[in-house]
Design a protein around this motif. Structure first.
Motif, PDB file in Angstrom:
ATOM      1  N   ALA A 221       0.840  -1.214   0.000  1.00 10.84           N
ATOM      2  CA  ALA A 221       0.000   0.000   0.000  1.00 10.84           C
ATOM      3  C   ALA A 221       0.868   1.255   0.000  1.00 10.84           C
ATOM      4  O   ALA A 221       0.592   2.208  -0.731  1.00 10.84           O
ATOM      5  CB  ALA A 221      -0.925  -0.011   1.213  1.00 10.84           C
ATOM      6  N   PHE A 222       1.936   1.245   0.782  1.00  6.60           N
ATOM      7  CA  PHE A 222       2.805   2.421   0.829  1.00  6.60           C
ATOM      8  C   PHE A 222       3.581   2.601  -0.473  1.00  6.60           C
ATOM      9  O   PHE A 222       3.909   3.725  -0.847  1.00  6.60           O
ATOM     10  CB  PHE A 222       3.773   2.318   2.015  1.00  6.60           C
ATOM     11  N   LYS A 223       3.889   1.500  -1.146  1.00  8.63           N
ATOM     12  CA  LYS A 223       4.679   1.585  -2.372  1.00  8.63           C
ATOM     13  C   LYS A 223       3.821   1.797  -3.612  1.00  8.63           C
ATOM     14  O   LYS A 223       4.358   1.882  -4.722  1.00  8.63           O
ATOM     15  CB  LYS A 223       5.500   0.307  -2.574  1.00  8.63           C
ATOM     16  N   GLN A 224       2.507   1.854  -3.459  1.00 10.19           N
ATOM     17  CA  GLN A 224       1.619   1.909  -4.621  1.00 10.19           C
ATOM     18  C   GLN A 224       1.986   3.068  -5.556  1.00 10.19           C
ATOM     19  O   GLN A 224       2.056   4.218  -5.145  1.00 10.19           O
ATOM     20  CB  GLN A 224       0.171   2.090  -4.152  1.00 10.19           C
ATOM     21  N   PHE A 225       2.218   2.738  -6.806  1.00 14.98           N
ATOM     22  CA  PHE A 225       2.585   3.772  -7.771  1.00 14.98           C
ATOM     23  C   PHE A 225       1.894   3.569  -9.121  1.00 14.98           C
ATOM     24  O   PHE A 225       1.234   4.478  -9.632  1.00 14.98           O
ATOM     25  CB  PHE A 225       4.105   3.796  -7.994  1.00 14.98           C
ATOM     26  N   ASP A 226       2.035   2.376  -9.694  1.00 15.09           N
ATOM     27  CA  ASP A 226       1.595   2.189 -11.075  1.00 15.09           C
ATOM     28  C   ASP A 226       0.096   2.389 -11.258  1.00 15.09           C
ATOM     29  O   ASP A 226      -0.330   3.048 -12.225  1.00 15.09           O
ATOM     30  CB  ASP A 226       2.040   0.809 -11.606  1.00 15.09           C
ATOM     31  N   LEU A 231      -4.361   5.292 -13.280  1.00 18.86           N
ATOM     32  CA  LEU A 231      -5.796   5.487 -13.043  1.00 18.86           C
ATOM     33  C   LEU A 231      -6.212   6.938 -13.226  1.00 18.86           C
ATOM     34  O   LEU A 231      -7.144   7.239 -13.971  1.00 18.86           O
ATOM     35  CB  LEU A 231      -6.146   4.996 -11.633  1.00 18.86           C
ATOM     36  N   ASN A 232      -5.519   7.862 -12.561  1.00 18.95           N
ATOM     37  CA  ASN A 232      -5.918   9.274 -12.671  1.00 18.95           C
ATOM     38  C   ASN A 232      -4.777  10.243 -12.359  1.00 18.95           C
ATOM     39  O   ASN A 232      -5.028  11.414 -12.086  1.00 18.95           O
ATOM     40  CB  ASN A 232      -7.106   9.566 -11.746  1.00 18.95           C
ATOM     41  N   MET A 233      -3.547   9.734 -12.365  1.00 19.55           N
ATOM     42  CA  MET A 233      -2.372  10.584 -12.084  1.00 19.55           C
ATOM     43  C   MET A 233      -2.522  11.351 -10.762  1.00 19.55           C
ATOM     44  O   MET A 233      -2.062  12.473 -10.620  1.00 19.55           O
ATOM     45  CB  MET A 233      -2.135  11.571 -13.227  1.00 19.55           C
ATOM     46  N   GLY A 234      -3.185  10.706  -9.788  1.00 20.81           N
ATOM     47  CA  GLY A 234      -3.332  11.326  -8.466  1.00 20.81           C
ATOM     48  C   GLY A 234      -4.442  12.351  -8.372  1.00 20.81           C
ATOM     49  O   GLY A 234      -4.658  12.934  -7.312  1.00 20.81           O
ATOM     50  N   LEU A 253       4.026   8.573  -6.024  1.00 19.55           N
ATOM     51  CA  LEU A 253       3.770   9.421  -7.183  1.00 19.55           C
ATOM     52  C   LEU A 253       4.225  10.855  -6.927  1.00 19.55           C
ATOM     53  O   LEU A 253       4.752  11.515  -7.842  1.00 19.55           O
ATOM     54  CB  LEU A 253       2.271   9.397  -7.517  1.00 19.55           C
ATOM     55  N   ASN A 254       4.064  11.335  -5.691  1.00 23.25           N
ATOM     56  CA  ASN A 254       4.537  12.680  -5.350  1.00 23.25           C
ATOM     57  C   ASN A 254       6.054  12.781  -5.515  1.00 23.25           C
ATOM     58  O   ASN A 254       6.576  13.770  -6.042  1.00 23.25           O
ATOM     59  CB  ASN A 254       4.127  13.015  -3.910  1.00 23.25           C
ATOM     60  N   ILE A 255       6.769  11.745  -5.080  1.00 22.43           N
ATOM     61  CA  ILE A 255       8.234  11.731  -5.225  1.00 22.43           C
ATOM     62  C   ILE A 255       8.623  11.690  -6.703  1.00 22.43           C
ATOM     63  O   ILE A 255       9.539  12.384  -7.150  1.00 22.43           O
ATOM     64  CB  ILE A 255       8.825  10.528  -4.465  1.00 22.43           C
ATOM     65  N   TYR A 256       7.889  10.875  -7.473  1.00 20.90           N
ATOM     66  CA  TYR A 256       8.147  10.796  -8.919  1.00 20.90           C
ATOM     67  C   TYR A 256       7.955  12.162  -9.579  1.00 20.90           C
ATOM     68  O   TYR A 256       8.782  12.597 -10.398  1.00 20.90           O
ATOM     69  CB  TYR A 256       7.196   9.759  -9.528  1.00 20.90           C
ATOM     70  N   GLN A 257       6.847  12.846  -9.239  1.00 22.79           N
ATOM     71  CA  GLN A 257       6.575  14.155  -9.835  1.00 22.79           C
ATOM     72  C   GLN A 257       7.642  15.173  -9.430  1.00 22.79           C
ATOM     73  O   GLN A 257       8.063  16.009 -10.249  1.00 22.79           O
ATOM     74  CB  GLN A 257       5.193  14.664  -9.380  1.00 22.79           C
ATOM     75  N   THR A 258       8.083  15.110  -8.166  1.00 20.80           N
ATOM     76  CA  THR A 258       9.125  16.032  -7.704  1.00 20.80           C
ATOM     77  C   THR A 258      10.412  15.842  -8.513  1.00 20.80           C
ATOM     78  O   THR A 258      11.073  16.822  -8.893  1.00 20.80           O
ATOM     79  CB  THR A 258       9.413  15.795  -6.211  1.00 20.80           C
ATOM     80  N   ALA A 259      10.738  14.575  -8.780  1.00 23.98           N
ATOM     81  CA  ALA A 259      11.994  14.285  -9.477  1.00 23.98           C
ATOM     82  C   ALA A 259      11.912  14.579 -10.970  1.00 23.98           C
ATOM     83  O   ALA A 259      12.787  15.260 -11.528  1.00 23.98           O
ATOM     84  CB  ALA A 259      12.371  12.821  -9.252  1.00 23.98           C
TER      85      ALA A 259
END
Length: 297
Positions: A221-226, A231-234, A253-259
């Motif tokens: 649950a904590f690692k959920q990303f794909d 689904l809706n890009m958050g 996803l927040n970390i991905y967007q930040t990077a």
């Protein structure tokens, strides 16, 4: 012939080297870059800036909001996934002709990639359920669940649980099949009801399976990303502390967007380290509590 210690070391050397290459070294580099102004730009020098990235991360309202949303998602997802899994496990361990068919059917969603599932369920939420809602006059379905900031996180829970419950079911199936049938038969002869057998015999005897399943669902649950990404890009957009945020954007996803969207690699690394520490602490607390419960049972 007894193998020498040197032979064992040579045998595990490839595995240790691979683990170090893909896990240990990237983690150490990640910790290092979290203290620098690294932007992954070729030719730009990397400077040590201390805890500045960590201060930036904690001051970022989108990160705090994503952390809270992830906690909410994890709690609901753990409960729903494990409840579904134990119910499915009890169904497929009954002596019915279709038990094997049910077992295969429940497990199949786990074989489908999260990106595919995300786009599949996006179509269902945005089109199929809306059509059903308009046809039957169900007001809560007439708008896509993904477009509602209040319930979009629960749409994510539905998809995540649908994908992962079948996998967790297999752990409960193995635990249920290890319960001696004589014990259940003796309890029936003594007049125990189904609920009493469930509470006093089945649940205590599958307690180790609960420990493993809760740990796996917690980490997943904590690692959920794909699924969150596809689904809706958050989305949809909403506000948190007066700042525009994405309503169902999880931490990964927040970390991905930040990077990769804002090119703040150092801040993203700092968020990742915070994420890692929080997850380790929560996982250790969960394992200790459930292990203690096993002993009491």
């Amino acid at each position: 012939m007894k193998r020498s210690k040197k032979s064992y070391l040579l045998l595990i050397l490839p595995a240790v080297a691979m683990f170090s290459l893909v896990m240990i070294i990237p983690f150490v580099l990640g910790v290092y870059y979290s203290f620098t102004d690294w932007t992954a730009t070729v030719g730009k020098a990397v400077s040590f800036i201390g805890l500045e990235n960590y201060f930036t991360a904690f001051a970022d309202a989108t990160f705090i909001h994503s952390f809270l949303v992830t906690m909410q998602y994890a709690i609901v997802s753990i409960v729903v996934t494990n409840a579904l899994a134990i119910l499915m496990a009890m169904l497929v361990t009954r002596k019915t002709k279709l038990a094997n068919l049910y077992r295969s059917g429940f497990f199949i969603p786990n074989l489908i990639g999260g990106i595919v599932l995300g786009y599949l369920w996006q179509f269902i939420f945005n089109n199929v359920l809306v059509i059903i809602g308009n046809t039957l006059g169900l007001e809560f379905l007439q708008q896509s669940l993904l477009a509602n900031p209040t319930v979009s996180i629960y749409a994510l829970v539905i998809v995540g649980s649908w994908q992962y419950a079948g996998y967790i079911m297999m752990i409960y199936v193995a635990a249920l099949q290890n319960i001696p049938s004589e014990v259940l038969e003796a309890s029936s002869l003594d007049g125990a009801t189904g609920f009493q057998r469930l509470r006093h015999i089945i649940f205590p005897m599958v307690a180790p399976a609960f420990t493993i399943s809760l740990f796996l669902t917690l980490v997943t649950a904590f690692k959920q990303f794909d699924i969150n990404f596809a689904l809706n890009m958050g989305g949809p957009g909403t506000t948190f502390a007066g700042v525009p945020v994405m309503a169902s954007e999880l931490l990964a996803l927040n970390i991905y967007q930040t990077a990769f969207s804002f090119n703040q690699m150092g801040v993203a690394q700092a968020k990742s380290i915070i994420f890692f520490v929080v997850l380790v602490v929560i996982a250790i607390i969960q394992v200790v509590l459930t292990k203690r419960r096993e002993i009491e049972a």
